[in-house]
Design an enzyme around this catalytic site. Structure first.
Site, mmCIF file in Angstrom:
data_model
loop_
_atom_site.group_PDB
_atom_site.id
_atom_site.type_symbol
_atom_site.label_atom_id
_atom_site.label_comp_id
_atom_site.label_asym_id
_atom_site.label_seq_id
_atom_site.Cartn_x
_atom_site.Cartn_y
_atom_site.Cartn_z
ATOM 1 N N ARG A 198 2.227 -4.876 6.125
ATOM 2 C CA ARG A 198 1.481 -3.815 5.421
ATOM 3 C C ARG A 198 2.282 -2.525 5.452
ATOM 4 N NH1 ARG A 198 -4.759 -2.469 4.700
ATOM 5 N NH2 ARG A 198 -4.474 -0.700 3.313
ATOM 6 N N ASP A 223 0.825 -1.214 0.000
ATOM 7 C CA ASP A 223 0.000 0.000 0.000
ATOM 8 C C ASP A 223 0.867 1.274 0.000
ATOM 9 O OD1 ASP A 223 -2.324 1.444 -0.016
ATOM 10 O OD2 ASP A 223 -2.760 1.187 2.116
ATOM 11 N N ARG A 240 -4.703 -2.061 9.017
ATOM 12 C CA ARG A 240 -5.902 -2.873 8.789
ATOM 13 C C ARG A 240 -5.591 -3.928 7.735
ATOM 14 N NH1 ARG A 240 -7.532 2.455 7.212
ATOM 15 N NH2 ARG A 240 -7.111 2.805 5.018
ATOM 16 N N HIS A 264 2.256 3.575 -9.027
ATOM 17 C CA HIS A 264 2.044 2.144 -9.315
ATOM 18 C C HIS A 264 3.217 1.583 -10.125
ATOM 19 C CE1 HIS A 264 -1.794 2.368 -7.486
ATOM 20 N NE2 HIS A 264 -2.390 3.031 -8.439
ATOM 21 N N LEU A 308 10.384 -20.759 -4.910
ATOM 22 C CA LEU A 308 9.334 -19.959 -4.269
ATOM 23 C C LEU A 308 7.990 -20.099 -5.000
ATOM 24 C CD1 LEU A 308 8.707 -17.412 -2.343
ATOM 25 C CD2 LEU A 308 9.184 -16.054 -4.388
#
Ligand code: IPE
Ligand code: IPE
Ligand code: MG
Length: 237
Positions: A178, A14, A184, A31, A125
């Protein structure tokens, strides 16, 4: 005593928009930079010997963003999958997608299916991309599967239900990272993260480095996981 390495790490990537905003750039530039960052983290996860890395790239709720932003995100995804496939194959990475793939543009669905198939024998992986993903939606789709298969209540248990989820066969997520300061889950791995350790950082995703990723793993290793039992130190008494 250090906890062993997490088998499965999930990352909520984020802060791309804020990263761009801080520099007076359009959100889509954030982005682009974020996507570049992703490559370093995949590489680091593989070097450390993590079994599964799940990257939250696009949530079901993210479809509500402006059309232009959604289109750029889809283009970026298409670009990375088609250009990075050789690299994934070379490194023995197994690619897998979780989420509602039917909502994705058809050509993206195809690239995803091709990448999953081409990398399916990878022994390194497992790279899971959560795309058009929502934890609640995944659970509802699993319930639908159970009903359509005519399973009876007696046939249903946690293990069996887990096999109906998109993450079937993967270990539960041990560590969820995060970035960007939000604390959250935003609908990420709700079932699989029941006992996950959480690591939150203020760093915005395009600035998240390999060093901080390794730091998050070390932080995890210093934690004491209990799973509802008494603390190991008390158990000795
Ligand atoms: C995360 O960055 C990437 C996606 C959700 C696709 P954001 O775009 O949410 O960035 P912020 O939260 O607005 O800074
Ligand atoms: C979560 O970030 C989804 C991804 C990182 C892909 P959001 O930016 O969409 O989450 P909220 O809206 O802040 O909860
Ligand atoms: Mg965000």
């Amino acid at each position: 005593m250090l906890t062993s390495l997490p088998r499965h790490i999930g990352v909520i990537m984020d802060g791309n928009g804020r990263w761009a905003q801080l520099r007076g750039l359009p959100r889509v530039e954030g982005h682009r930079r974020g996507a570049e960052r992703t490559k370093d983290i995949i590489k680091a996860a593989q070097e450390v010997g993590i079994e599964v890395l799940t990257l939250y790239a696009f949530s079901l709720e993210n479809w509500q963003r402006p059309e232009e932003e959604v289109a750029t995100l889809m283009e970026l995804l298409h670009f990375y999958l088609t250009t990075e496939i050789a690299d994934l194959l070379g490194k023995g990475i197994r690619f897998r997608m979780i989420g509602d793939r039917e909502k994705l543009p058809f050509e993206i669905q195809q690239v995803i299916a091709d990448t999953e198939e081409m990398t399916s024998s990878g022994k390194g992986l497992t790279l899971v991309t959560a795309l058009s993903y929502g934890g609640r939606d995944e659970i509802v789709r699993a319930v639908r599967k159970a009903l359509s298969r005519g399973l009876s209540p007696d046939e249903m248990d946690e293990e069996g239900f887990g096999m109906l989820l998109d993450t079937a066969g993967l270990p539960p997520v041990d560590l969820i990272i995060r970035t960007s300061g939000e604390k959250r889950l935003s609908n990420f791995l709700l079932w699989q993260g029941a006992y996950a350790e959480l690591y939150f950082t203020e760093t915005l995703w395009p600035d998240f480095s390999k060093e901080e990723f390794l730091f998050a793993i070390q932080d995890y290793q210093r934690r004491e996981r209990r799973f509802g039992t008494v603390t190991p130190s008390l158990r000795l008494q």
